[in-house]
Design a protein around this motif. Structure first.
Motif, PDB file in Angstrom:
ATOM      1  N   VAL A 161      39.661  39.102  31.914  1.00  0.00           N
ATOM      2  CA  VAL A 161      39.977  38.722  33.293  1.00  0.00           C
ATOM      3  C   VAL A 161      41.476  38.718  33.509  1.00  0.00           C
ATOM      4  O   VAL A 161      42.270  38.527  32.577  1.00  0.00           O
ATOM      5  N   TRP A 162      41.865  38.948  34.763  1.00  0.00           N
ATOM      6  CA  TRP A 162      43.253  38.841  35.211  1.00  0.00           C
ATOM      7  C   TRP A 162      43.405  37.563  36.025  1.00  0.00           C
ATOM      8  O   TRP A 162      42.522  37.211  36.805  1.00  0.00           O
ATOM      9  N   LEU A 163      44.542  36.863  35.844  1.00  0.00           N
ATOM     10  CA  LEU A 163      44.814  35.644  36.593  1.00  0.00           C
ATOM     11  C   LEU A 163      46.239  35.675  37.118  1.00  0.00           C
ATOM     12  O   LEU A 163      47.124  36.295  36.519  1.00  0.00           O
ATOM     13  N   ASP A 164      46.463  34.957  38.248  1.00  0.00           N
ATOM     14  CA  ASP A 164      47.815  34.840  38.762  1.00  0.00           C
ATOM     15  C   ASP A 164      48.497  33.623  38.154  1.00  0.00           C
ATOM     16  O   ASP A 164      47.939  32.950  37.269  1.00  0.00           O
ATOM     17  N   ASN A 165      49.687  33.304  38.620  1.00  0.00           N
ATOM     18  CA  ASN A 165      50.474  32.221  38.047  1.00  0.00           C
ATOM     19  C   ASN A 165      49.786  30.861  38.176  1.00  0.00           C
ATOM     20  O   ASN A 165      50.014  29.958  37.371  1.00  0.00           O
ATOM     21  N   ASP A 166      48.920  30.697  39.190  1.00  0.00           N
ATOM     22  CA  ASP A 166      48.224  29.425  39.402  1.00  0.00           C
ATOM     23  C   ASP A 166      46.875  29.368  38.704  1.00  0.00           C
ATOM     24  O   ASP A 166      46.116  28.407  38.888  1.00  0.00           O
ATOM     25  N   GLY A 167      46.535  30.407  37.941  1.00  0.00           N
ATOM     26  CA  GLY A 167      45.263  30.420  37.229  1.00  0.00           C
ATOM     27  C   GLY A 167      44.098  30.922  38.048  1.00  0.00           C
ATOM     28  O   GLY A 167      42.943  30.775  37.634  1.00  0.00           O
ATOM     29  N   ASN A 168      44.362  31.502  39.213  1.00  0.00           N
ATOM     30  CA  ASN A 168      43.294  32.042  40.047  1.00  0.00           C
ATOM     31  C   ASN A 168      42.910  33.442  39.567  1.00  0.00           C
ATOM     32  O   ASN A 168      43.775  34.253  39.224  1.00  0.00           O
ATOM     33  N   LEU A 169      41.597  33.708  39.548  1.00  0.00           N
ATOM     34  CA  LEU A 169      41.120  35.024  39.147  1.00  0.00           C
ATOM     35  C   LEU A 169      41.557  36.078  40.148  1.00  0.00           C
ATOM     36  O   LEU A 169      41.493  35.861  41.361  1.00  0.00           O
ATOM     37  N   LEU A 170      41.995  37.220  39.641  1.00  0.00           N
ATOM     38  CA  LEU A 170      42.395  38.331  40.493  1.00  0.00           C
ATOM     39  C   LEU A 170      41.287  39.380  40.513  1.00  0.00           C
ATOM     40  O   LEU A 170      40.647  39.631  39.494  1.00  0.00           O
ATOM     41  N   PRO A 171      41.046  39.969  41.680  1.00  0.00           N
ATOM     42  CA  PRO A 171      40.007  41.010  41.759  1.00  0.00           C
ATOM     43  C   PRO A 171      40.446  42.264  41.015  1.00  0.00           C
ATOM     44  O   PRO A 171      41.339  42.991  41.464  1.00  0.00           O
ATOM     45  N   ALA A 172      39.835  42.503  39.859  1.00  0.00           N
ATOM     46  CA  ALA A 172      40.221  43.646  39.034  1.00  0.00           C
ATOM     47  C   ALA A 172      39.590  44.924  39.552  1.00  0.00           C
ATOM     48  O   ALA A 172      38.628  44.906  40.326  1.00  0.00           O
ATOM     49  N   GLU A 173      40.149  46.031  39.114  1.00  0.00           N
ATOM     50  CA  GLU A 173      39.630  47.344  39.511  1.00  0.00           C
ATOM     51  C   GLU A 173      38.712  47.875  38.412  1.00  0.00           C
ATOM     52  O   GLU A 173      37.879  47.142  37.910  1.00  0.00           O
ATOM     53  N   ASP A 174      38.880  49.104  38.031  1.00  0.00           N
ATOM     54  CA  ASP A 174      37.968  49.693  37.062  1.00  0.00           C
ATOM     55  C   ASP A 174      38.143  49.077  35.673  1.00  0.00           C
ATOM     56  O   ASP A 174      39.231  48.680  35.283  1.00  0.00           O
ATOM     57  N   THR A 175      37.032  48.983  34.951  1.00  0.00           N
ATOM     58  CA  THR A 175      37.027  48.517  33.570  1.00  0.00           C
ATOM     59  C   THR A 175      36.498  49.639  32.695  1.00  0.00           C
ATOM     60  O   THR A 175      35.425  50.183  32.950  1.00  0.00           O
ATOM     61  N   GLU A 176      37.255  49.974  31.661  1.00  0.00           N
ATOM     62  CA  GLU A 176      36.848  51.039  30.741  1.00  0.00           C
ATOM     63  C   GLU A 176      36.509  50.401  29.395  1.00  0.00           C
ATOM     64  O   GLU A 176      37.343  49.739  28.777  1.00  0.00           O
ATOM     65  N   LEU A 178      35.021  51.041  25.529  1.00  0.00           N
ATOM     66  CA  LEU A 178      34.699  51.982  24.462  1.00  0.00           C
ATOM     67  C   LEU A 178      34.189  51.194  23.262  1.00  0.00           C
ATOM     68  O   LEU A 178      34.578  50.051  23.047  1.00  0.00           O
ATOM     69  N   LYS A 179      33.308  51.806  22.477  1.00  0.00           N
ATOM     70  CA  LYS A 179      32.795  51.153  21.276  1.00  0.00           C
ATOM     71  C   LYS A 179      32.759  52.161  20.148  1.00  0.00           C
ATOM     72  O   LYS A 179      32.188  53.232  20.282  1.00  0.00           O
ATOM     73  N   ASP A 180      33.416  51.806  19.029  1.00  0.00           N
ATOM     74  CA  ASP A 180      33.296  52.660  17.855  1.00  0.00           C
ATOM     75  C   ASP A 180      32.075  52.207  17.076  1.00  0.00           C
ATOM     76  O   ASP A 180      31.159  51.616  17.638  1.00  0.00           O
ATOM     77  N   THR A 181      32.022  52.459  15.786  1.00  0.00           N
ATOM     78  CA  THR A 181      30.829  52.112  15.012  1.00  0.00           C
ATOM     79  C   THR A 181      30.573  50.615  14.960  1.00  0.00           C
ATOM     80  O   THR A 181      29.446  50.192  14.748  1.00  0.00           O
ATOM     81  N   GLU A 182      31.611  49.802  15.170  1.00  0.00           N
ATOM     82  CA  GLU A 182      31.431  48.368  15.029  1.00  0.00           C
ATOM     83  C   GLU A 182      31.963  47.535  16.190  1.00  0.00           C
ATOM     84  O   GLU A 182      31.360  46.542  16.561  1.00  0.00           O
ATOM     85  N   ARG A 183      33.079  47.929  16.809  1.00  0.00           N
ATOM     86  CA  ARG A 183      33.767  46.999  17.695  1.00  0.00           C
ATOM     87  C   ARG A 183      34.058  47.593  19.063  1.00  0.00           C
ATOM     88  O   ARG A 183      34.036  48.796  19.255  1.00  0.00           O
ATOM     89  N   PHE A 184      34.343  46.672  19.998  1.00  0.00           N
ATOM     90  CA  PHE A 184      34.592  47.063  21.390  1.00  0.00           C
ATOM     91  C   PHE A 184      36.086  47.114  21.679  1.00  0.00           C
ATOM     92  O   PHE A 184      36.860  46.284  21.193  1.00  0.00           O
ATOM     93  N   HIS A 185      36.470  48.097  22.501  1.00  0.00           N
ATOM     94  CA  HIS A 185      37.838  48.222  23.012  1.00  0.00           C
ATOM     95  C   HIS A 185      37.731  48.288  24.540  1.00  0.00           C
ATOM     96  O   HIS A 185      36.964  49.086  25.073  1.00  0.00           O
ATOM     97  N   VAL A 186      38.493  47.455  25.233  1.00  0.00           N
ATOM     98  CA  VAL A 186      38.344  47.321  26.680  1.00  0.00           C
ATOM     99  C   VAL A 186      39.703  47.495  27.366  1.00  0.00           C
ATOM    100  O   VAL A 186      40.722  46.962  26.908  1.00  0.00           O
ATOM    101  N   LYS A 187      39.704  48.270  28.455  1.00  0.00           N
ATOM    102  CA  LYS A 187      40.871  48.400  29.322  1.00  0.00           C
ATOM    103  C   LYS A 187      40.485  47.911  30.714  1.00  0.00           C
ATOM    104  O   LYS A 187      39.433  48.290  31.227  1.00  0.00           O
ATOM    105  N   LYS A 188      41.342  47.075  31.314  1.00  0.00           N
ATOM    106  CA  LYS A 188      41.052  46.553  32.653  1.00  0.00           C
ATOM    107  C   LYS A 188      42.318  46.592  33.496  1.00  0.00           C
ATOM    108  O   LYS A 188      43.367  46.098  33.081  1.00  0.00           O
ATOM    109  N   ARG A 189      42.197  47.147  34.689  1.00  0.00           N
ATOM    110  CA  ARG A 189      43.347  47.334  35.576  1.00  0.00           C
ATOM    111  C   ARG A 189      43.279  46.386  36.771  1.00  0.00           C
ATOM    112  O   ARG A 189      42.200  45.977  37.202  1.00  0.00           O
ATOM    113  N   VAL A 190      44.462  46.094  37.315  1.00  0.00           N
ATOM    114  CA  VAL A 190      44.552  45.278  38.509  1.00  0.00           C
ATOM    115  C   VAL A 190      45.811  45.698  39.268  1.00  0.00           C
ATOM    116  O   VAL A 190      46.801  46.117  38.664  1.00  0.00           O
ATOM    117  N   THR A 191      45.756  45.614  40.593  1.00  0.00           N
ATOM    118  CA  THR A 191      46.934  45.855  41.424  1.00  0.00           C
ATOM    119  C   THR A 191      47.348  44.542  42.056  1.00  0.00           C
ATOM    120  O   THR A 191      46.530  43.860  42.676  1.00  0.00           O
TER     121      THR A 191
END
Length: 425
Positions: A161-176, A178-191
């Motif tokens: 999750v993305w948060l602002d300075n006051d701890g409020n959740l920010l509406p994120a955009e696309d989430t990418e 990926l998973k290899d044989t064992e673990r997850f890798h996540v990319k998350k964008r916000v404007t």
């Protein structure tokens, strides 16, 4: 044989845990299994195996000895029963150094000459991966910022999750994801838009675990970017391993065919094919670029002045070398301990290296596009740091292309306007 036996559930039962077992990757875990009542299992057959696999054996005890010739290879040396407890009916299995791939259902089957019974144990494995790495991907005309948060090596998939300075959740955009044989890798964008603080947080959450990174975007980015020093890096021949060949202008390095007759000195690397830059950093923001095209193996980064030069010391961030590497022509990794795999869609041609000494930040970029590769954050420098180069073995001329320190092509690291600080509440 089992079909001729009977399950005498009203006399003897095999019992296990009340619910699933949750264990962290790298830890040891005990899979409970025992006889009720607590009669001896010393002369019984105790078999532990995985469900839903074609090659299931995890551990076999029979006729007083362990018989693990057919054990799954990945479990060898990591399983054991509590021999002194068998006479009390305790047939629990100790599984050491748990891996994410150990996650699943296990069957504990106990068999005597007259009966058999079993119980199923569910194991869930949690892996807490890297701190979030934040990069600024771009600026918009209306004063907004496009931010990317990236985490790697988690299991199961965490909430990001993305948060602002006051701890409020920010509406994120696309989430990418990926998973290899064992673990997850996540990319998350916000404007985000320009604000009074320009302080934002990316947080990765998994049950009771949380890792968070902070970024502060300067309101005076253009002024700060002018403070970046484009360093004219040259190689220091006094630090070069004797097998390395340096160009006359000290801008290129490659592995040679034989050891050169060079004077030994405390500054020279004598094991790894390493060389440092002549120019060190002890203040401010610095940036330079290294051409890596045509190579199958290389390491580029920075090293602290006191880094060990003699002997086989690890080349990673724990020993004072902050770098990224290419291995075997296809594996990009950040040299942490253990290394962090880097997911790059295109082969790197030129690597940009950015150092913010006061902020304790070392970032790597794809110089052609300015896209962010990886950042070491939250560092605290107490001595000079120097550009670090390792061209690796020429490998029968397959990897004979040199590492080349090139002129900066006009790209200015956009991260210069941000301060990064991972936090662990």
């Amino acid at each position: 044989m089992a079909s001729m036996l009977s399950v005498i559930s009203d006399q003897v039962q095999v019992v296990g845990p009340d619910g699933p077992l949750v264990v962290g990757a790298g830890e040891d875990v005990i899979l409970p299994c025992s006889l009720k009542p607590n009669i001896s299992a010393v002369n019984m057959r105790v078999e532990w195996y995985r469900l839903h696999t074609s090659d299931p054996l995890v551990h076999l005890y029979n006729n007083g000895v362990d018989r693990n010739e057919d054990q799954i290879t990945s479990y060898r040396g990591r399983t054991s029963l509590f021999r002194e407890e068998l006479q009390k009916g305790n047939t629990s299995l100790k599984l050491s150094r748990v891996k994410v791939s150990d996650e699943g259902q296990y069957k504990c089957l106990i068999q005597s000459e007259r009966w058999y019974d079993d119980v199923t144990v569910q194991v869930s494995v949690e892996a807490i991966g890297t701190y979030p790495v934040i990069s600024v991907e771009g600026y918009s005309n209306d004063g907004g910022f496009s931010l990317l948060c990236e985490i790697k090596g988690w299991n199961p998939e965490p909430e990001v999750v993305w948060l602002d300075n006051d701890g409020n959740l920010l509406p994120a955009e696309d989430t990418e994801t990926l998973k290899d044989t064992e673990r997850f890798h996540v990319k998350k964008r916000v404007t985000v838009q320009d604000s009074n603080t320009n302080r934002f947080y990316c947080r990765a959450i998994l049950t009771d675990h949380m890792r968070e990174t902070e970024i502060v975007i300067s309101k005076h980015v253009e002024e700060k970017e002018k403070q970046i020093r484009e360093v004219d890096v040259t190689l220091d021949p006094d630090t070069a391993n004797p097998y390395l060949i340096l160009s006359e202008d000290r801008k290129e390095v490659t592995h040679g065919n034989k050891q050169q007759d060079l004077p030994d000195n405390p500054k020279r690397f004598d094991h790894w094919l390493s060389v440092l830059g002549k120019e060190g950093f002890s203040t401010g923001r610095s940036y330079y670029e290294v051409q890596v095209s045509g190579k199958t193996d290389w390491t580029v980064g920075v090293a602290k002045e006191s880094v060990k030069r003699k002997g086989n010391a690890p080349l990673n961030s724990e020993t004072g070398i902050w770098s990224v590497s290419l291995w075997n022509g296809i594996e990009y990794k950040a040299r942490t301990d253990p290394p962090v795999p880097l997911s790059l869609k295109q082969k790197l041609q030129t690597v940009g290296v950015f150092v913010d000494y006061e902020e304790g930040l070392i970032s790597f970029y794809k110089a052609e596009t300015g896209s962010h590769i990886y950042s070491f954050t939250g560092l605290s420098f107490t001595e000079k740091i120097y550009p670090y180069f390792n061209p690796y073995f020429h490998n029968k001329n397959i990897n004979s292309a040199p590492l080349i320190i090139t002129s900066v092509r006009g790209f200015t690291p956009i991260q210069a306007g941000g301060a990064y600080a991972p936090t662990d509440p």
